[in-house]
Motif scaffolding. Sequence first.
Motif, PDB file in Angstrom:
ATOM      1  N   LYS A 181       0.831  -1.205   0.000  1.00  0.00           N
ATOM      2  CA  LYS A 181       0.000   0.000   0.000  1.00  0.00           C
ATOM      3  C   LYS A 181       0.865   1.253   0.000  1.00  0.00           C
ATOM      4  CE  LYS A 181      -3.820   2.308   2.405  1.00  0.00           C
ATOM      5  NZ  LYS A 181      -3.225   3.642   2.367  1.00  0.00           N
ATOM      6  N   GLU A 182       1.905   1.260   0.827  1.00  0.00           N
ATOM      7  CA  GLU A 182       2.791   2.422   0.897  1.00  0.00           C
ATOM      8  C   GLU A 182       3.550   2.625  -0.407  1.00  0.00           C
ATOM      9  OE1 GLU A 182       3.913   2.503   5.646  1.00  0.00           O
ATOM     10  OE2 GLU A 182       4.907   1.065   4.333  1.00  0.00           O
ATOM     11  N   ASP A 185       0.577   3.935  -3.070  1.00  0.00           N
ATOM     12  CA  ASP A 185      -0.228   5.117  -2.741  1.00  0.00           C
ATOM     13  C   ASP A 185       0.253   6.399  -3.415  1.00  0.00           C
ATOM     14  OD1 ASP A 185      -2.265   3.981  -1.369  1.00  0.00           O
ATOM     15  OD2 ASP A 185      -1.672   4.691   0.617  1.00  0.00           O
ATOM     16  N   TYR A 192      -6.927  10.607  -4.224  1.00  0.00           N
ATOM     17  CA  TYR A 192      -7.173  10.958  -2.824  1.00  0.00           C
ATOM     18  C   TYR A 192      -7.481  12.452  -2.693  1.00  0.00           C
ATOM     19  CZ  TYR A 192      -5.429   6.456  -0.999  1.00  0.00           C
ATOM     20  OH  TYR A 192      -5.258   5.129  -0.690  1.00  0.00           O
TER      21      TYR A 192
END
Length: 317
Positions: A181-182, A185, A192
């Motif tokens: 995820k990191e 992202d 976002y």
Amino acid sequence: MKLNQHIHHAEAIARLVGVQDRNLLVFKQYLGVQVSIFGSEINTDAQEEMRPLLEAIFSILIELAEHQVQLSERDIMYIIKLAEKNQLEGVFDLYKNRKKILINDQGRAIYPKTFNQRDYVNAINHYDLVFGVGPAGTGKTYLAVAMAVAALKNNRAKKLILTRPVVEAGESLGFLPGDLKEKVDPYLVPLYDALYEMLGTQTTNALMEKGLIEIAPLAYMRGRTLENAFVILDEAQNTTQGQMKMFLTRLGFASKMVITGDPSQSDLAKGTPQGLHQALSILKKMEDIKIITFDKLDVIRHPLVQRILERYEHDAD
């Protein structure tokens, strides 16, 4: 030089000139001419040869202001650019009868602001699969996210899925720090950002925790059928042909898909066929699919940025 138009009502003048007369500064920044309003008269230091252009612009601006349309610097820029191309027909209807998509977290209404943006929003309302293609800065992703959020709020969709292909730019994901995820992202930050603006950070995070909003790399779409969902594929110019076919076949019942991208700006490895380009070619004649093509006229930047880009383009030639 005095223009032939006059504006008589104080409220209309305020709507036209904007906060601290910033709307009038656009004429100086973009056209290089000073414009001021004294009483009902419009004065300018422009040369006589610019009179037809300025009078065409102010004819529309005054009509909009007197019909209670609050004008922004962006609106002034777009109307100037339309006037330069002699494309002002229909612009009053565009602004006067615009329908808001939603109210964002700061209480600001989100509207389509150009003819192509209006066509794009209408297409999303009426088609299950829509392509929005064209240069960066045309509002393709932003409006798609706004439409998706509105669909979720109005119970026209049970889930929002926003996805992008992850294209490695010089570094392998395996060597980047953090968990998966990191690692991915940073590629999804624009999605976002749009959600945070429209829903607020807390609401967005809460909806993500409930599974009502999902932001994920394109690879996560494989093997799924997406029903009762509003699905956005952003940066589609970075899909391979196989990825695009995979994504298109994920469409389920009671769902919408919006695919955005700029075919001229692919980050795929040299020689890799582009999925977006192939899809546009194959699907362009299908009646149940709508393709909206944006152009430079839809890119409304700060006037100084516009002039900087023009200088770069001029020197490149």
